[in-house]
Design a protein around this motif. Sequence first.
Motif, PDB file in Angstrom:
ATOM      1  N   PRO A   1      47.364  39.512  33.250  1.00 22.70           N
ATOM      2  CA  PRO A   1      46.976  38.811  32.018  1.00 22.70           C
ATOM      3  C   PRO A   1      46.106  37.572  32.244  1.00 22.70           C
ATOM      4  N   GLY A   2      46.293  36.845  33.337  1.00 22.34           N
ATOM      5  CA  GLY A   2      45.545  35.606  33.513  1.00 22.34           C
ATOM      6  C   GLY A   2      44.206  35.775  34.200  1.00 22.34           C
ATOM      7  N   LEU A   3      43.829  36.998  34.484  1.00 19.83           N
ATOM      8  CA  LEU A   3      42.675  37.241  35.353  1.00 19.83           C
ATOM      9  C   LEU A   3      41.363  36.649  34.825  1.00 19.83           C
ATOM     10  N   ALA A   4      41.090  36.867  33.545  1.00 13.18           N
ATOM     11  CA  ALA A   4      39.816  36.388  32.989  1.00 13.18           C
ATOM     12  C   ALA A   4      39.783  34.863  32.932  1.00 13.18           C
ATOM     13  N   ARG A   5      40.982  34.224  32.835  1.00 11.44           N
ATOM     14  CA  ARG A   5      41.047  32.769  32.719  1.00 11.44           C
ATOM     15  C   ARG A   5      41.024  32.113  34.107  1.00 11.44           C
ATOM     16  N   ASP A   6      41.800  32.670  35.046  1.00 10.89           N
ATOM     17  CA  ASP A   6      41.996  31.996  36.329  1.00 10.89           C
ATOM     18  C   ASP A   6      40.966  32.361  37.399  1.00 10.89           C
ATOM     19  N   GLY A   7      40.311  33.472  37.236  1.00 12.68           N
ATOM     20  CA  GLY A   7      39.322  33.860  38.237  1.00 12.68           C
ATOM     21  C   GLY A   7      39.934  34.571  39.420  1.00 12.68           C
ATOM     22  N   LEU A   8      39.090  34.853  40.403  1.00 11.18           N
ATOM     23  CA  LEU A   8      39.488  35.671  41.542  1.00 11.18           C
ATOM     24  C   LEU A   8      39.893  34.823  42.739  1.00 11.18           C
ATOM     25  N   THR A   9      40.853  35.322  43.521  1.00 10.51           N
ATOM     26  CA  THR A   9      41.262  34.671  44.756  1.00 10.51           C
ATOM     27  C   THR A   9      40.222  34.956  45.831  1.00 10.51           C
ATOM     28  N   GLU A  10      39.569  33.900  46.309  1.00 11.67           N
ATOM     29  CA  GLU A  10      38.537  34.047  47.342  1.00 11.67           C
ATOM     30  C   GLU A  10      37.463  35.035  46.934  1.00 11.67           C
ATOM     31  N   GLY A  11      37.242  35.164  45.636  1.00  7.99           N
ATOM     32  CA  GLY A  11      36.200  36.071  45.169  1.00  7.99           C
ATOM     33  C   GLY A  11      36.516  37.543  45.357  1.00  7.99           C
ATOM     34  N   SER A  12      37.737  37.850  45.819  1.00  8.89           N
ATOM     35  CA  SER A  12      38.083  39.243  46.093  1.00  8.89           C
ATOM     36  C   SER A  12      39.015  39.802  45.034  1.00  8.89           C
ATOM     37  N   LEU A  13      38.565  40.844  44.360  1.00  7.32           N
ATOM     38  CA  LEU A  13      39.401  41.477  43.347  1.00  7.32           C
ATOM     39  C   LEU A  13      40.631  42.119  43.977  1.00  7.32           C
ATOM     40  N   TYR A  14      40.451  42.719  45.138  1.00  5.89           N
ATOM     41  CA  TYR A  14      41.562  43.386  45.816  1.00  5.89           C
ATOM     42  C   TYR A  14      42.674  42.386  46.147  1.00  5.89           C
ATOM     43  N   LYS A  15      42.290  41.229  46.725  1.00  5.28           N
ATOM     44  CA  LYS A  15      43.286  40.204  47.060  1.00  5.28           C
ATOM     45  C   LYS A  15      43.972  39.682  45.813  1.00  5.28           C
ATOM     46  N   THR A  16      43.187  39.469  44.754  1.00  5.77           N
ATOM     47  CA  THR A  16      43.740  38.939  43.519  1.00  5.77           C
ATOM     48  C   THR A  16      44.774  39.890  42.927  1.00  5.77           C
TER      49      THR A  16
END
Lengths: 237, 237
Positions: free
Chosen positions: B151-166
Amino acid sequence: MNAGPIYQVINRDIADQISSGTLQSGDRLDSELKLAERYGVSRMTVRQALGELESDGLVVRRHGSGTYVSEPRSLQRRVNHLGSFHEEMGLDSKAVKTRLITQEVAVPPEAVTADLRLSSGQTATHLVRLRMLDKQPIAVQESWIPYLLVPGLARDGLTEGSLYKTLQERAGVEIRWAEQEVTAAPAVGEIAELLRLPEGSPVISIRRVSYSASNEPIEVAQSHTVPSLPLIVRLDR
Amino acid sequence: MNAGPIYQVINRDIADQISSGTLQSGDRLDSELKLAERYGVSRMTVRQALGELESDGLVVRRHGSGTYVSEPRSLQRRVNHLGSFHEEMGLDSKAVKTRLITQEVAVPPEAVTADLRLSSGQTATHLVRLRMLDKQPIAVQESWIPYLLVPGLARDGLTEGSLYKTLQERAGVEIRWAEQEVTAAPAVGEIAELLRLPEGSPVISIRRVSYSASNEPIEVAQSHTVPSLPLIVRLDR
DNA sequence: TAGTGGTCTAGACCACGAG
DNA sequence: TCGTGGTCTAGACCACTAT
């Protein structure tokens, strides 16, 4: 007649059951233990066969549940494993016709000479084939094979239209693996004409160098495919 | 901290030795028997690790001779296994920068809704990212992830720019496999602008549906890549 | 001939799933 | 709980390569 390793025999047996309809999509296969008993082999050997079927997209394995026949798709070209054009096309292969455009012996371009490890000026057999599906052109394939590997190739033609079979029977050479570059390119000149596409419209461009079991280069192939026939690949982590 | 199956630990260890230069290209690895002794595992386990390294193109096995580190190539994108964009780019990954173009929650197109198994009208997180190499744009990637998954993805952004890690850290979801369609398409509109290509010029078009270990769809991704960055695939018979 | 990778065995314990 | 696939063992024989 030797059929090769047992796991490949099992692989083909199950693949045949799927393509013949004995196993329908969604069906659960027998468990690995039962298959091992039926084929009279150990479970590890069955697993090696199932692993290849999975990476070819024919079955799906579900941990704790079982191994299932996957859903089929039409007009596709699976490229998880190296195979002839007909093998890649799967069920659609029966409808694929081949038209031979060029069959000659010539000195290949420099990039091909290098990949085939030929001396400068050495000749190679040059084949250009047009693949058709339902009377529609779908791909143009250009191949270069060292002349000395199969001297009669340009004169005698291909066995059943298959380069792989011809190499196996006439030269005893089996292609074992390949490295392939996939990109997009504009259709130009003869390619555009043969594929009946507007000049400059995008096509799938594949350059493949194929090697024998002893890592000798056997063939350099360049193909151009219409974009409506995408490559389908299953990837695992 | 669990590092997963032993064969994956061995796989990473040898891959690290190759990328760090401890093992140079052309070097012969220790024999499978010696590696088994060194890692304290059976030979079959070492073979599983070497098999993956071979299909990733990092090593070549020669029957009766040994296992060798293969020759490297530059500007390539290896896609034998499923990985993040950076993992696919290999040694070039350090030079890859990412620019976030879009980050929003929206109702996806119908085809995406179907592949994600969403009800009509359900929302998904929508990401558009531009990948740059040496300040040159090389790919545009558009992703759709079910909103309820993170749920928070669009607000918080990606971890180290990696979708897989996020996805792994925030939702505990690990992408395990994917099915991918590769074709050629004309660059149009925003895609052409972002990639700085003439309108209509060919780009590599990839549509990928990624699944978790329990075969739930996690992401639908559509990417457009400049043709100068071909996909490299090793295929085995 | 000696050493390598290719195949195969007959077990074992584990994590996961469905009922 | 019980059957499934995932991983792993400690051997074995074979085909192939290099010497």
